[in-house]
Design a protein around this motif. Sequence first.
Motif, PDB file in Angstrom:
ATOM      1  N   GLY A  73       0.793  -1.216   0.000  1.00 27.95           N
ATOM      2  CA  GLY A  73       0.000   0.000   0.000  1.00 27.95           C
ATOM      3  C   GLY A  73       0.822   1.260   0.000  1.00 27.95           C
ATOM      4  O   GLY A  73       0.287   2.350   0.020  1.00 27.95           O
ATOM      5  N   ALA A  74       2.146   1.156  -0.049  1.00 22.93           N
ATOM      6  CA  ALA A  74       3.002   2.341  -0.038  1.00 22.93           C
ATOM      7  C   ALA A  74       3.462   2.711  -1.439  1.00 22.93           C
ATOM      8  O   ALA A  74       4.387   3.470  -1.603  1.00 22.93           O
ATOM      9  N   GLY A 131      -9.208  19.194 -15.841  1.00 24.03           N
ATOM     10  CA  GLY A 131     -10.580  19.199 -15.350  1.00 24.03           C
ATOM     11  C   GLY A 131     -11.087  17.854 -14.862  1.00 24.03           C
ATOM     12  O   GLY A 131     -12.289  17.635 -14.774  1.00 24.03           O
ATOM     13  N   GLY A 132     -10.169  16.969 -14.484  1.00 22.55           N
ATOM     14  CA  GLY A 132     -10.568  15.623 -14.081  1.00 22.55           C
ATOM     15  C   GLY A 132     -10.566  15.398 -12.589  1.00 22.55           C
ATOM     16  O   GLY A 132     -10.418  16.321 -11.789  1.00 22.55           O
ATOM     17  N   GLU A 133     -10.724  14.131 -12.234  1.00 24.95           N
ATOM     18  CA  GLU A 133     -10.752  13.693 -10.838  1.00 24.95           C
ATOM     19  C   GLU A 133      -9.615  12.708 -10.619  1.00 24.95           C
ATOM     20  O   GLU A 133      -9.318  11.898 -11.489  1.00 24.95           O
ATOM     21  N   PHE A 134      -9.005  12.747  -9.421  1.00 27.76           N
ATOM     22  CA  PHE A 134      -7.864  11.900  -9.107  1.00 27.76           C
ATOM     23  C   PHE A 134      -7.984  11.363  -7.694  1.00 27.76           C
ATOM     24  O   PHE A 134      -8.400  12.080  -6.790  1.00 27.76           O
ATOM     25  N   ALA A 135      -7.593  10.098  -7.503  1.00 31.04           N
ATOM     26  CA  ALA A 135      -7.551   9.503  -6.171  1.00 31.04           C
ATOM     27  C   ALA A 135      -6.376   8.533  -6.110  1.00 31.04           C
ATOM     28  O   ALA A 135      -6.065   7.851  -7.091  1.00 31.04           O
ATOM     29  N   SER A 136      -5.737   8.474  -4.959  1.00 31.70           N
ATOM     30  CA  SER A 136      -4.617   7.567  -4.732  1.00 31.70           C
ATOM     31  C   SER A 136      -4.687   7.086  -3.295  1.00 31.70           C
ATOM     32  O   SER A 136      -4.808   7.900  -2.373  1.00 31.70           O
ATOM     33  N   GLY A 137      -4.629   5.771  -3.098  1.00 32.88           N
ATOM     34  CA  GLY A 137      -4.686   5.257  -1.743  1.00 32.88           C
ATOM     35  C   GLY A 137      -4.804   3.756  -1.713  1.00 32.88           C
ATOM     36  O   GLY A 137      -4.629   3.085  -2.733  1.00 32.88           O
ATOM     37  N   PRO A 138      -5.117   3.226  -0.544  1.00 30.12           N
ATOM     38  CA  PRO A 138      -5.249   1.776  -0.399  1.00 30.12           C
ATOM     39  C   PRO A 138      -6.311   1.214  -1.348  1.00 30.12           C
ATOM     40  O   PRO A 138      -7.358   1.833  -1.552  1.00 30.12           O
ATOM     41  N   GLY A 139      -6.011   0.044  -1.917  1.00 29.62           N
ATOM     42  CA  GLY A 139      -6.956  -0.615  -2.810  1.00 29.62           C
ATOM     43  C   GLY A 139      -8.034  -1.355  -2.048  1.00 29.62           C
ATOM     44  O   GLY A 139      -7.915  -1.590  -0.838  1.00 29.62           O
ATOM     45  N   HIS A 163      -8.804  -4.440  -2.130  1.00 26.80           N
ATOM     46  CA  HIS A 163      -8.369  -5.758  -1.659  1.00 26.80           C
ATOM     47  C   HIS A 163      -6.907  -5.725  -1.229  1.00 26.80           C
ATOM     48  O   HIS A 163      -6.183  -6.694  -1.383  1.00 26.80           O
ATOM     49  N   GLY A 164      -6.475  -4.600  -0.679  1.00 31.54           N
ATOM     50  CA  GLY A 164      -5.081  -4.436  -0.281  1.00 31.54           C
ATOM     51  C   GLY A 164      -4.304  -3.743  -1.390  1.00 31.54           C
ATOM     52  O   GLY A 164      -4.857  -3.323  -2.402  1.00 31.54           O
ATOM     53  N   GLY A 165      -3.027  -3.614  -1.177  1.00 30.80           N
ATOM     54  CA  GLY A 165      -2.197  -2.946  -2.167  1.00 30.80           C
ATOM     55  C   GLY A 165      -2.507  -1.467  -2.268  1.00 30.80           C
ATOM     56  O   GLY A 165      -3.061  -0.867  -1.351  1.00 30.80           O
ATOM     57  N   HIS A 166      -2.140  -0.896  -3.404  1.00 32.31           N
ATOM     58  CA  HIS A 166      -2.332   0.534  -3.634  1.00 32.31           C
ATOM     59  C   HIS A 166      -3.000   0.728  -4.978  1.00 32.31           C
ATOM     60  O   HIS A 166      -2.689   0.026  -5.938  1.00 32.31           O
ATOM     61  N   THR A 167      -3.905   1.695  -5.055  1.00 32.19           N
ATOM     62  CA  THR A 167      -4.625   1.960  -6.295  1.00 32.19           C
ATOM     63  C   THR A 167      -4.582   3.451  -6.616  1.00 32.19           C
ATOM     64  O   THR A 167      -4.768   4.283  -5.729  1.00 32.19           O
ATOM     65  N   VAL A 168      -4.319   3.743  -7.876  1.00 30.91           N
ATOM     66  CA  VAL A 168      -4.379   5.097  -8.399  1.00 30.91           C
ATOM     67  C   VAL A 168      -5.525   5.116  -9.401  1.00 30.91           C
ATOM     68  O   VAL A 168      -5.613   4.238 -10.274  1.00 30.91           O
ATOM     69  N   ARG A 169      -6.420   6.103  -9.270  1.00 36.07           N
ATOM     70  CA  ARG A 169      -7.551   6.236 -10.185  1.00 36.07           C
ATOM     71  C   ARG A 169      -7.614   7.666 -10.694  1.00 36.07           C
ATOM     72  O   ARG A 169      -7.439   8.612  -9.934  1.00 36.07           O
ATOM     73  N   ALA A 170      -7.911   7.792 -11.991  1.00 38.96           N
ATOM     74  CA  ALA A 170      -8.098   9.112 -12.586  1.00 38.96           C
ATOM     75  C   ALA A 170      -9.215   9.033 -13.609  1.00 38.96           C
ATOM     76  O   ALA A 170      -9.355   8.027 -14.316  1.00 38.96           O
ATOM     77  N   VAL A 171     -10.004  10.081 -13.655  1.00 41.35           N
ATOM     78  CA  VAL A 171     -11.019  10.252 -14.694  1.00 41.35           C
ATOM     79  C   VAL A 171     -10.712  11.591 -15.338  1.00 41.35           C
ATOM     80  O   VAL A 171     -10.761  12.635 -14.685  1.00 41.35           O
ATOM     81  N   ILE A 172     -10.369  11.541 -16.619  1.00 39.88           N
ATOM     82  CA  ILE A 172      -9.965  12.747 -17.342  1.00 39.88           C
ATOM     83  C   ILE A 172     -10.975  12.985 -18.462  1.00 39.88           C
ATOM     84  O   ILE A 172     -11.135  12.141 -19.342  1.00 39.88           O
ATOM     85  N   PRO A 173     -11.656  14.126 -18.442  1.00 38.65           N
ATOM     86  CA  PRO A 173     -12.660  14.413 -19.471  1.00 38.65           C
ATOM     87  C   PRO A 173     -12.030  14.515 -20.853  1.00 38.65           C
ATOM     88  O   PRO A 173     -10.905  14.982 -21.010  1.00 38.65           O
ATOM     89  N   VAL A 174     -12.808  14.080 -21.845  1.00 38.60           N
ATOM     90  CA  VAL A 174     -12.426  14.216 -23.242  1.00 38.60           C
ATOM     91  C   VAL A 174     -13.320  15.289 -23.832  1.00 38.60           C
ATOM     92  O   VAL A 174     -14.537  15.109 -23.893  1.00 38.60           O
ATOM     93  N   PRO A 175     -12.741  16.416 -24.240  1.00 37.88           N
ATOM     94  CA  PRO A 175     -13.567  17.479 -24.821  1.00 37.88           C
ATOM     95  C   PRO A 175     -14.287  17.005 -26.073  1.00 37.88           C
ATOM     96  O   PRO A 175     -13.739  16.222 -26.846  1.00 37.88           O
ATOM     97  N   SER A 176     -15.523  17.468 -26.247  1.00 42.45           N
ATOM     98  CA  SER A 176     -16.268  17.041 -27.434  1.00 42.45           C
ATOM     99  C   SER A 176     -15.981  17.930 -28.609  1.00 42.45           C
ATOM    100  O   SER A 176     -15.422  18.975 -28.511  1.00 42.45           O
TER     101      SER A 176
END
Length: 158
Positions: free
Chosen positions: A105-106, A135-143, A145-158
């Motif tokens: 998780g580190a 203009g997106g969203e970002f998260a980083s932390g414990p997964g 089911h353990g471990g570490h997870t990084v998540r991002a949602v990045i908008p695609v301009p139309s």
Amino acid sequence: ADLRALIGVLRDPGEEPGAMELAPGRGLDGVGDLVEGVRAAGLQAGVETEGDPAGVPAPVALAVYRIVQESLTNAVRHSGGTRVDVRLRYGSDAVRVEIADDGTGAGAGGEDGAGARAGGGHGVAGMRERVSVLGGEFASGPGEHGGHTVRAVIPVPS
């Protein structure tokens, strides 16, 4: 344009705009090479993609590449795990990115962004800033089911 403005802010005072040489940015086509590098370093690694990346603009593609690069580097250097998986979902409205390892998780150096620096990055803080500028969203932390997870949602301009 936002990324260029950010780079301009980071330039040394008095430095001419053309003085800073930038290496050509990698895009989504380079993610496979990053995963191969992780495998060569001894971790099991997988990539799962969904959707069509053809409509993803270059600034978003570069941000995705850098997030994957930083996250995989952190997994290799800091997670203590044996596996890391990359999931990319290309939608008409956004690109969703998830990198999850099975380590302690580190992997990303904690929420303060004090983790590894890859490719000139700045750990979690650098990833968060890249996503925020777009203009997106970002998260980083414990997964989940353990471990570490990084998540991002990045908008695609139309």
